[in-house]
Design a protein around this motif. Structure first.
Motif, PDB file in Angstrom:
ATOM      1  N   THR A 158     -20.204  -2.109  -8.003  1.00  0.00           N
ATOM      2  CA  THR A 158     -19.153  -1.140  -7.692  1.00  0.00           C
ATOM      3  C   THR A 158     -18.594  -0.522  -8.968  1.00  0.00           C
ATOM      4  O   THR A 158     -18.379   0.698  -9.045  1.00  0.00           O
ATOM      5  CB  THR A 158     -18.032  -1.809  -6.882  1.00  0.00           C
ATOM      6  N   TYR A 159     -18.383  -1.349  -9.968  1.00  0.00           N
ATOM      7  CA  TYR A 159     -17.905  -0.874 -11.270  1.00  0.00           C
ATOM      8  C   TYR A 159     -18.878   0.161 -11.847  1.00  0.00           C
ATOM      9  O   TYR A 159     -18.468   1.224 -12.323  1.00  0.00           O
ATOM     10  CB  TYR A 159     -17.763  -2.068 -12.208  1.00  0.00           C
ATOM     11  N   VAL A 160     -20.169  -0.145 -11.787  1.00  0.00           N
ATOM     12  CA  VAL A 160     -21.187   0.768 -12.317  1.00  0.00           C
ATOM     13  C   VAL A 160     -21.226   2.057 -11.522  1.00  0.00           C
ATOM     14  O   VAL A 160     -21.274   3.160 -12.087  1.00  0.00           O
ATOM     15  CB  VAL A 160     -22.571   0.092 -12.333  1.00  0.00           C
ATOM     16  N   PHE A 161     -21.222   1.946 -10.189  1.00  0.00           N
ATOM     17  CA  PHE A 161     -21.304   3.138  -9.345  1.00  0.00           C
ATOM     18  C   PHE A 161     -20.131   4.087  -9.614  1.00  0.00           C
ATOM     19  O   PHE A 161     -20.309   5.310  -9.680  1.00  0.00           O
ATOM     20  CB  PHE A 161     -21.321   2.755  -7.869  1.00  0.00           C
ATOM     21  N   VAL A 162     -18.945   3.532  -9.748  1.00  0.00           N
ATOM     22  CA  VAL A 162     -17.763   4.362  -9.998  1.00  0.00           C
ATOM     23  C   VAL A 162     -17.851   5.019 -11.360  1.00  0.00           C
ATOM     24  O   VAL A 162     -17.506   6.193 -11.535  1.00  0.00           O
ATOM     25  CB  VAL A 162     -16.479   3.516  -9.858  1.00  0.00           C
ATOM     26  N   ASN A 163     -18.327   4.285 -12.377  1.00  0.00           N
ATOM     27  CA  ASN A 163     -18.342   4.812 -13.734  1.00  0.00           C
ATOM     28  C   ASN A 163     -19.459   5.819 -13.966  1.00  0.00           C
ATOM     29  O   ASN A 163     -19.296   6.746 -14.759  1.00  0.00           O
ATOM     30  CB  ASN A 163     -18.439   3.669 -14.742  1.00  0.00           C
ATOM     31  N   THR A 164     -20.591   5.671 -13.307  1.00  0.00           N
ATOM     32  CA  THR A 164     -21.643   6.671 -13.460  1.00  0.00           C
ATOM     33  C   THR A 164     -21.326   7.931 -12.663  1.00  0.00           C
ATOM     34  O   THR A 164     -21.712   9.032 -13.051  1.00  0.00           O
ATOM     35  CB  THR A 164     -23.007   6.120 -13.011  1.00  0.00           C
TER      36      THR A 164
END
Length: 220
Positions: free
Chosen positions: A150-156
Motif C-alpha cells: 500500500t505504501y508503494v502503491f500510494v507513493n508511485t
C-alpha cells in the motif's frame, strides 16, 4: 519501486488483462518461485503497459526491468530510513522488495510511447511464503496488498497495481489475481481500493471468434 508522475483515471475502473501479458508474467513468476528458498524471498516485478479507454484499463503487455533495490543509493536510503522503521526488520533482507532501475523504466516508457501506449502501473508476485519459510514467513500472503504494498502503491501513484499470488498445493501450482488503485485522499493513512479484473481467454480458447457448436457445449 520507483516514482513516476501519476496517471489520472476514473474513480470506478475495470482492468482487462490480455492473455499474452498474463502468460508473460506467469512464466517469469514461476521461474522466480522455483528459486525461492527460506531466507531468500526473491521478487518478481513488472511494469504494466497498455491503454485507458474511459473507465477501462487494458493491459496489453508486461515489461521487466532490473532490480536495483540493493545497489541504488536512493533505494538503500528509502529502505533504511522509511521502510524498515515502518514495516519491520524483515525488509533489511536485500532479497525482499523491488526498486526498478530508472534507466530501464525510462526505456519502457519510451518504447510504450512509440507504440501509442502508456505505463499504467505495476505487477508483482506474492508467493506462499508462509509455506516456504515456516519459521520466518510471517502472516500468510495472498493477492491482497500488504502494508508495504500500500505504501508503494500510494507513493508511485500508478492507477493499476496487480498482485499475482502463487501457491503450491498437492504438487500443483495455483494462482489468483487482484488489482488495486491507491486512494489519493490521505497520505497519513494510505489505502487502496480493489478494482475488478477480467482475464482474457487464450487465443486457442476463443474458437476463432465463431459461435460454439453443440459438440463444444456437451457435458458428461
Amino acid at each position: 519501486m520507483n516514482r513516476t508522475s501519476p496517471c489520472t483515471c476514473p474513480d470506478s475502473m475495470h482492468v482487462f488483462l490480455e492473455s499474452t501479458a498474463c502468460s508473460t508474467f506467469l512464466d517469469a513468476a514461476l521461474r522466480v518461485y522455483e528459486a525461492i528458498k527460506p531466507g531468500c524471498p526473491y521478487s518478481c516485478f513488472g511494469v504494466l503497459v497498455g491503454r485507458m479507454h474511459g473507465d477501462s484499463a487494458r493491459i496489453e503487455r508486461v515489461e521487466f526491468g532490473r532490480n536495483v533495490r540493493a545497489t541504488d543509493s536512493a533505494a538503500r536510503a528509502e529502505f533504511a530510513e522509511s521502510i524498515v522503521p515502518s514495516f519491520g526488520t524483515a525488509y533489511e533482507n536485500p532479497h525482499r522488495g523491488w526498486w526498478c532501475d530508472s534507466t530501464d523504466l525510462l526505456r519502457i516508457m519510451r518504447d510504450a510511447e512509440l507504440d501509442g501506449l502508456d505505463i499504467l502501473g505495476s505487477i508483482h508476485l506474492h508467493p506462499d511464503w508462509h509455506n516456504i519459510d515456516s519459521l520466518g514467513g510471517g502472516p500468510p500472503l495472498s493477492e491482497h496488498p500488504t502494508r508495504m504494498d500500500t505504501y508503494v502503491f500510494v507513493n508511485t501513484g500508478w492507477p493499476v497495481n496487480l498482485i499475482c499470488y502463487l501457491e503450491r498445493r498437492n504438487c500443483n501450482m495455483y494462482h489468483s489475481w487482484a488489482a488495486w488503485t491507491p486512494h489519493p485522499a490521505d497520505h497519513s493513512n494510505p489505502r487502496c481500493h480493489a478494482l475488478p479484473v477480467r482475464l482474457a481467454l487464450p487465443a486457442h480458447a476463443r474458437h476463432n471468434g465463431q459461435p460454439a457448436t453443440a459438440r463444444h457445449m456437451e457435458v458428461p
